[in-house]
Motif scaffolding. Structure first.
Motif, PDB file in Angstrom:
ATOM      1  N   ARG A 197       0.804  -1.309   0.157  1.00  0.00           N
ATOM      2  CA  ARG A 197       0.018  -0.030   0.043  1.00  0.00           C
ATOM      3  C   ARG A 197       0.926   1.243   0.107  1.00  0.00           C
ATOM      4  NH1 ARG A 197      -1.813   0.667   5.777  1.00  0.00           N
ATOM      5  NH2 ARG A 197      -0.004   1.169   6.075  1.00  0.00           N
ATOM      6  N   LYS A 206      -4.083   1.796  -4.484  1.00  0.00           N
ATOM      7  CA  LYS A 206      -3.954   2.544  -3.291  1.00  0.00           C
ATOM      8  C   LYS A 206      -5.378   2.232  -2.463  1.00  0.00           C
ATOM      9  CE  LYS A 206      -0.839   6.313  -3.643  1.00  0.00           C
ATOM     10  NZ  LYS A 206      -0.716   7.384  -4.330  1.00  0.00           N
ATOM     11  N   LEU A 209      -5.379  -1.843  -1.759  1.00  0.00           N
ATOM     12  CA  LEU A 209      -4.531  -2.341  -0.660  1.00  0.00           C
ATOM     13  C   LEU A 209      -4.806  -1.752   0.499  1.00  0.00           C
ATOM     14  CD1 LEU A 209      -1.534  -2.386  -3.025  1.00  0.00           C
ATOM     15  CD2 LEU A 209      -2.250  -4.234  -1.824  1.00  0.00           C
ATOM     16  N   GLY A 210      -5.282  -0.372   0.511  1.00  0.00           N
ATOM     17  CA  GLY A 210      -5.732   0.380   1.775  1.00  0.00           C
ATOM     18  C   GLY A 210      -6.798  -0.223   2.361  1.00  0.00           C
TER      19      GLY A 210
END
Lengths: 464, 181
Positions: A197, A206, A209-210
């Motif tokens: 991330r 982003k 993965l966030g």
């Protein structure tokens, strides 16, 4: 222990042991090496591989669709052999999964730090193998639309599963095994997903993965609970992995069929499962190491350790084969004695001797360091072992069923094209899932690898 | 910027490596700070002691839940096969407790594992995708090779100038204060 080559230096080592990770890695170089595998452009080879594997997977699902439409009569099963390749494949796949849990849980509890290089994809292998495994008994029930009867759901008929049947134990054991393996794998992934991330460039990466890294901040207040959770999961998985294949073996052992009704089955099955699972880890890690150039992370030392475990479990399996024969004679039971002579010299003798050759003879090459440090030898023998382990289950299932007590009800089982197609197709599903995994997730546990680097020790570089 | 700090603010300082981070943690603990954390790419051995943290209570949670799962499974099997609809199968007793062991064990493990993960997340206050720390472009190095200390502004001992000076004196670099933008 001897090193693979003299390319690394010995700076900062506290003991004379060979370093687990070679190539003078730093924390950043570990992150880069593993993350770049997923961040770089998709290689052409990957597209070719997934095109092949997903074609097999589509065949798998189409054949299952036809099976559900037409009924399990399209398989070669009939009286007296009511369990054919489907159950063989179930035991084969669930057995393969066991090495992943052994590596992730038992070797963790035993503080075998070399496991960090291979645990992530061994765990992934477990998950995908168990997915393949669960499909076979599910489609074997015939009327798959009432498969939910296997679960204790309240209903207007007050019908409950028969908890005195090992088949229902299997439902609970295997589904628990899958859930716990998934949780274990995901918990291990959280810090690595945070690493990805924090490196992500595109907006989509982003966001995704966030979400999946859950906002991991690597604070010690988090690591404290995290490490204990990981330890507890390892502690819970350890008896679980031993119990799952024991429960699978009770599917056979609690019946009265000669050749099945033996108390040696649970430990014998567990040893065989670990044996076959390590063979599969070996096959996959040899390919992954070559394709992704992971020679620094998966060293010859790792393969040597795995081959020693295979040698050990292979001999346990060989011991079980001989004890089965001994007990058949020693019990004085004519049917037992016949069942085993029939296995070795009856109509399925060809399968029996393939099993003996692959499972007992082949692992003997691991006695020799020269052979167990040779990648081609390891690759070929790991594949042969998996062939042998598939035949072991075939011999157990088919030879006992085909000739039981009454000669008038004997028969010979032959698989149909649908048996073969669904088995081959299950490899398509397994490989497709594995290819997706190596493309989108870190195949080596980044944070764990950093933890075993010499500079991770707070006393690094100081004299004691 | 005023001296009045918002409670959600966070002061972050970077340290050299695992050894420096442990030393810093000891000093921050001895200075009397309560709400601080040490961020590293991997768990550092001995950090709990350096920060003065107590053992995680997760083991108790998991143990209790495993007992709940196991006894629930046992009761379910007894009730369904011996009370609600007793059926004779293969001449076995209705209450065949030996046969209940695998499912009892399986559900104990299942409950234990699920509570280990959920308990870990709850104790860690995760998921929390937005945290003031992520507003520091330097801090995100923690997941690669950065070693950081963060002190929360809500800490009673926190003072913007003093804490800054203190972190600098114990070897902290790139000290910054981040908040919710």
């Amino acid at each position: 222990m001897r090193s693979e080559s003299g390319t690394y230096n010995q700076i900062g080592l506290h003991s004379q042991e060979t370093p687990l990770i070679t190539g003078n890695q730093t924390f950043a170089s570990v992150t880069d090496a593993i993350s770049e595998i997923i961040e770089r452009k998709t290689p052409r080879l990957w597209y070719l591989a997934i095109a092949f594997s997903s074609s097999l997977m589509i065949m798998f699902f189409v054949l299952i669709g036809y099976l559900i439409w037409e009924g399990i009569g399209i398989w070669g099963i009939n009286v007296p052999v009511g369990w054919g390749w489907a159950i063989v494949n179930f035991v084969f796949w669930v057995g393969i999964g066991h090495a992943g849990t052994l590596i992730s849980a038992i070797l963790f509890l035993l503080r075998q730090r070399w496991r960090t290089s291979i645990n992530r994809f061994a765990e992934a292998m477990t998950l995908f193998a168990v997915i393949c495994a669960m499909i076979f008994p599910a489609i074997h029930v015939g009327r798959i639309w009432v498969a939910y009867w296997m679960f204790p759901l309240p209903n207007q008929m007050d019908m409950w599963p028969n908890f005195r049947s090992p088949l229902i134990w299997d439902v609970f054991a295997v589904s628990t095994y899958f859930t716990v393996s998934l949780l274990f794998w995901y918990v291990g992934l959280i810090p690595d997903l945070a690493t990805l991330r924090d490196r992500a460039k595109s907006r989509l990466r982003k966001i995704l993965l966030g979400i999946f890294s859950l906002g991991w901040r690597g604070g010690n207040r988090q690591w404290k609970h995290y490490e204990l959770a990981y330890l507890l999961l390892a502690g819970l998985s350890t008896p679980l992995v031993l119990s799952v294949h024991s429960v699978v073996s009770t599917d056979f052992a609690t019946s009265v069929l000669p050749g099945w009704h033996t108390t040696i089955f649970p430990p014998y099955f567990v040893a065989g499962a670990i044996f076959s699972g390590f063979a599969m880890v070996m096959t996959l890690s040899i390919i992954a190491r070559k394709v992704f150039k992971l020679e620094d992370f998966i060293t010859i030392g790792h393969f040597e350790k795995m081959s020693k475990i295979m040698l050990l479990t292979g001999m346990m399996v060989g011991y079980a084969y001989s004890i089965e024969f001994f007990m058949a004679w020693y019990s004085g039971n004519d049917y037992e004695a016949f069942a085993f002579l029939n296995r070795a010299f009856g109509p399925y003798a060809w399968a029996y001797w393939i099993m003996i050759t692959c499972n007992v003879v082949v692992p003997q090459v691991f006695w020799f360091r020269k052979l167990r440090t040779s990648i081609p030898v390891l690759f070929v023998s790991s594949i042969l072992i998996n062939v042998g382990m598939w035949f072991e289950r075939f011999v157990i299932v088919v030879s006992s069923l085909s000739r039981d007590f009454l000669p008038s009800s004997w028969g010979y089982y032959t698989p149909t094209i649908y048996d073969v197609g669904i088995f081959v197709g299950s490899f398509g599903l397994f490989l497709t899932l594995f290819l997706l995994f190596v493309r989108f997730l870190p195949i080596i546990a980044v944070s764990e690898i950093k933890g075993v680097l010499p500079q991770a020790d707070p006393h690094y570089g100081k004299e004691h | 910027m005023s001296n009045q700090v918002s409670k959600t603010e966070l002061m972050i300082a970077e340290f050299e490596g695992p050894a420096a981070l442990i030393k810093a943690a000891e000093k921050i603990r001895d200075a009397g700070y309560m709400s601080f954390d040490c961020h590293s790419p991997f768990p550092i051995h001995g950090m709990d002691k350096a920060m003065g943290l107590k053992r995680s209570p997760l083991g108790w949670i998991v143990g209790m839940m495993a007992i709940v799962g196991g006894s629930g499974a046992f009761l379910l099997q007894w009730w369904t096969s011996a009370v609600n609809y007793p059926l004779i199968v293969a001449g076995k007793p209705f209450f065949s407790f030996q046969a209940y062991v695998p499912v009892t064990f399986g559900l104990a493990v299942l409950f234990g594992a699920v509570s280990a993960v959920l308990g870990m997340l709850i104790l860690n206050k995760l998921p929390r995708p937005f945290h003031p720390a992520f507003n520091s472009s330097n801090f995100i190095k923690f997941s690669t090779d950065g070693f950081f200390v963060s002190i929360e502004a809500s800490d009673p001992k926190f003072d913007k100038t003093e804490s800054h000076e203190f972190l600098r004196s114990i070897g902290g670099r790139n000290i910054e204060t981040v908040g919710n933008h």
